[in-house]
Design a protein around this motif. Structure first.
Motif, PDB file in Angstrom:
ATOM      1  N   MET A 128       0.846  -1.198   0.000  1.00  0.00           N
ATOM      2  CA  MET A 128       0.000   0.000   0.000  1.00  0.00           C
ATOM      3  C   MET A 128       0.883   1.250   0.000  1.00  0.00           C
ATOM      4  SD  MET A 128      -3.011   1.389   0.072  1.00  0.00           S
ATOM      5  CE  MET A 128      -4.144   0.102   0.583  1.00  0.00           C
ATOM      6  N   SER A 129       0.527   2.206  -0.856  1.00  0.00           N
ATOM      7  CA  SER A 129       1.288   3.444  -0.925  1.00  0.00           C
ATOM      8  C   SER A 129       1.042   4.290   0.319  1.00  0.00           C
ATOM      9  CB  SER A 129       0.873   4.220  -2.174  1.00  0.00           C
ATOM     10  OG  SER A 129       1.427   5.507  -2.174  1.00  0.00           O
ATOM     11  N   ASP A 130       2.085   5.028   0.717  1.00  0.00           N
ATOM     12  CA  ASP A 130       1.909   5.933   1.849  1.00  0.00           C
ATOM     13  C   ASP A 130       1.754   7.367   1.363  1.00  0.00           C
ATOM     14  OD1 ASP A 130       4.446   6.303   0.895  1.00  0.00           O
ATOM     15  OD2 ASP A 130       5.455   6.158   2.835  1.00  0.00           O
ATOM     16  N   ARG A 131       1.534   7.533   0.046  1.00  0.00           N
ATOM     17  CA  ARG A 131       1.319   8.875  -0.486  1.00  0.00           C
ATOM     18  C   ARG A 131      -0.149   9.241  -0.339  1.00  0.00           C
ATOM     19  NH1 ARG A 131       3.883   8.625  -6.431  1.00  0.00           N
ATOM     20  NH2 ARG A 131       2.417   6.882  -6.539  1.00  0.00           N
ATOM     21  N   TYR A 132      -0.395  10.546  -0.198  1.00  0.00           N
ATOM     22  CA  TYR A 132      -1.766  11.023  -0.066  1.00  0.00           C
ATOM     23  C   TYR A 132      -2.241  11.622  -1.385  1.00  0.00           C
ATOM     24  CZ  TYR A 132      -0.898  10.467   4.921  1.00  0.00           C
ATOM     25  OH  TYR A 132      -0.584   9.941   6.152  1.00  0.00           O
ATOM     26  N   CYS A 133      -3.534  11.541  -1.615  1.00  0.00           N
ATOM     27  CA  CYS A 133      -4.144  12.043  -2.849  1.00  0.00           C
ATOM     28  C   CYS A 133      -3.777  13.514  -3.055  1.00  0.00           C
ATOM     29  CB  CYS A 133      -5.657  11.887  -2.771  1.00  0.00           C
ATOM     30  SG  CYS A 133      -6.545  12.475  -4.235  1.00  0.00           S
ATOM     31  N   ILE A 134      -3.264  13.825  -4.242  1.00  0.00           N
ATOM     32  CA  ILE A 134      -2.821  15.197  -4.499  1.00  0.00           C
ATOM     33  C   ILE A 134      -3.989  16.166  -4.588  1.00  0.00           C
ATOM     34  CG2 ILE A 134      -0.756  14.401  -5.705  1.00  0.00           C
ATOM     35  CD1 ILE A 134      -2.131  15.209  -8.333  1.00  0.00           C
ATOM     36  N   ARG A 135      -5.224  15.652  -4.650  1.00  0.00           N
ATOM     37  CA  ARG A 135      -6.394  16.524  -4.690  1.00  0.00           C
ATOM     38  C   ARG A 135      -6.853  16.926  -3.304  1.00  0.00           C
ATOM     39  NH1 ARG A 135      -9.756  17.401  -8.420  1.00  0.00           N
ATOM     40  NH2 ARG A 135     -11.589  16.773  -7.215  1.00  0.00           N
ATOM     41  N   GLY A 136      -6.140  16.446  -2.275  1.00  0.00           N
ATOM     42  CA  GLY A 136      -6.464  16.844  -0.902  1.00  0.00           C
ATOM     43  C   GLY A 136      -7.690  16.173  -0.328  1.00  0.00           C
ATOM     44  N   CYS A 137      -8.046  14.996  -0.832  1.00  0.00           N
ATOM     45  CA  CYS A 137      -9.237  14.288  -0.334  1.00  0.00           C
ATOM     46  C   CYS A 137      -9.052  13.845   1.115  1.00  0.00           C
ATOM     47  CB  CYS A 137      -9.522  13.065  -1.200  1.00  0.00           C
ATOM     48  SG  CYS A 137      -9.915  13.468  -2.908  1.00  0.00           S
ATOM     49  N   SER A 183      -6.784  11.007   2.366  1.00  0.00           N
ATOM     50  CA  SER A 183      -6.962   9.722   1.699  1.00  0.00           C
ATOM     51  C   SER A 183      -5.657   9.253   1.077  1.00  0.00           C
ATOM     52  CB  SER A 183      -8.024   9.831   0.606  1.00  0.00           C
ATOM     53  OG  SER A 183      -9.282  10.125   1.155  1.00  0.00           O
ATOM     54  N   ILE A 184      -5.359   7.986   1.261  1.00  0.00           N
ATOM     55  CA  ILE A 184      -4.136   7.403   0.717  1.00  0.00           C
ATOM     56  C   ILE A 184      -4.322   7.103  -0.757  1.00  0.00           C
ATOM     57  CG2 ILE A 184      -2.590   5.411   0.862  1.00  0.00           C
ATOM     58  CD1 ILE A 184      -3.220   5.268   3.830  1.00  0.00           C
ATOM     59  N   CYS A 185      -3.290   7.330  -1.549  1.00  0.00           N
ATOM     60  CA  CYS A 185      -3.344   7.046  -2.982  1.00  0.00           C
ATOM     61  C   CYS A 185      -3.472   5.545  -3.212  1.00  0.00           C
ATOM     62  CB  CYS A 185      -2.069   7.532  -3.672  1.00  0.00           C
ATOM     63  SG  CYS A 185      -1.828   9.319  -3.649  1.00  0.00           S
ATOM     64  N   GLN A 186      -4.140   5.198  -4.287  1.00  0.00           N
ATOM     65  CA  GLN A 186      -4.131   3.797  -4.674  1.00  0.00           C
ATOM     66  C   GLN A 186      -2.748   3.473  -5.234  1.00  0.00           C
ATOM     67  OE1 GLN A 186      -7.089   3.080  -7.675  1.00  0.00           O
ATOM     68  NE2 GLN A 186      -5.833   3.879  -9.306  1.00  0.00           N
TER      69      GLN A 186
END
Length: 282
Positions: free
Chosen positions: A1-10, A49-52
């Motif tokens: 699972m990625s630990d990056r967050y959605c760049i849209r700020g969800c 929200s975490i990125c897919q």
């Protein structure tokens, strides 16, 4: 699972300390569900929200974008039908090749022209495929303006930009009928716009709440029809709070209720009739 967050700020997820997870709020949710009522959480999301995997956006944004891009053909067909209501079928050949027909087309407004150009531009931009572009920073930064965002018009009714979501909100994905009685996303029928999208052949899609109002039964009753698979949803989406909203054709709702009503009102056979049936079967 990625630990990056959605760049849209969800912020669809929640922290462990979120008020939605308190004992009192969980009890309120359980009580609402037991009563068949719609539960509204006080917090729409407090953790990013975490990125897919392999993407710069979350599952929710990816799903919305894929759904909207998949509806482009229907949206363009509805916009085109504004100029000629008798031709609601979209011909993709006309997007690329100008037709040689001399048949006059009905006039359409500037909004329809701007929206059509914007929708076609978004399609060309994401022609490589959403999955292939979901880890491209520039493409995902344009995903909002071109596809997902809602751009409000100014005081003169002019939009700075159109997105696919704007076009869907404005024209829908079905033929428009000014006499349609219910619009699926409205809480009350009187809140519907003057021209509302309905299903072809006047068979609108209704939510559980609207189905209950249409048949004059409780929402709990309609939920039981769904649980027994008497009613099967043909579409669903997540609202602004993340709750799943199911849609059912009005004709199916009417058919299920009529069938159950017939069973309820069917006269029971008398004892003599029952005895005769037993003799015949013997």
């Amino acid at each position: 699972m990625s630990d990056r967050y959605c760049i849209r700020g969800c912020t669809r997820q929640h922290w462990a300390t979120c008020e939605n997870l308190t004992a009192a709020e969980l009890a309120r949710k359980a009580a609402a569900e037991a009563a068949g009522e719609k539960y509204r959480a006080p917090c729409p999301g407090c953790a990013p929200s975490i990125c897919q995997d392999g993407s710069l956006i979350c599952n929710h944004c990816f799903g919305r974008a894929r759904h909207l891009l998949g509806e482009v053909g229907d949206i363009l067909a509805r916009i085109r039908s504004e100029g000629d209501p008798l031709k609601s079928g979209w011909n993709w050949d006309r997007v690329v090749i100008a037709g040689s027909s001399s048949e006059a087309q009905g006039p359409i407004g500037e909004d329809a022209v701007d929206a059509t150009n914007a929708v076609l531009g978004a399609c060309r931009y994401f022609a490589a495929g959403l999955s292939e572009l979901s880890n491209d920073l520039e493409a995902m930064e344009w995903l909002g303006p071109l596809v997902l965002d809602r751009h409000k018009p100014d005081e003169h009714g002019v939009r700075e930009r159109w997105s696919i979501q704007d076009a869907k909100d404005r024209w829908g994905v079905e033929r428009r009928d000014p006499h349609a009685f219910i619009y699926p996303d409205d809480e009350e029928p009187e809140a519907a716009p003057e021209s509302t999208p309905v299903r072809e052949w006047y068979d609108p899609l209704l939510t559980i709440k609207q189905a209950a109002a249409r048949r004059e039964v409780s929402q709990r009753t309609v939920q039981r029809w769904v649980a027994k698979e008497l009613l099967v949803p043909v579409a669903k989406h997540r609202d602004a709070r993340g709750a799943v909203v199911l849609y059912f054709p009005a004709s199916k709702i009417d058919a299920v209720d009529a069938s159950l009503e017939e069973k309820r009102t069917r006269p029971k056979p008398s004892a003599a009739t029952a005895a005769e049936h037993e003799k015949e079967s013997a």
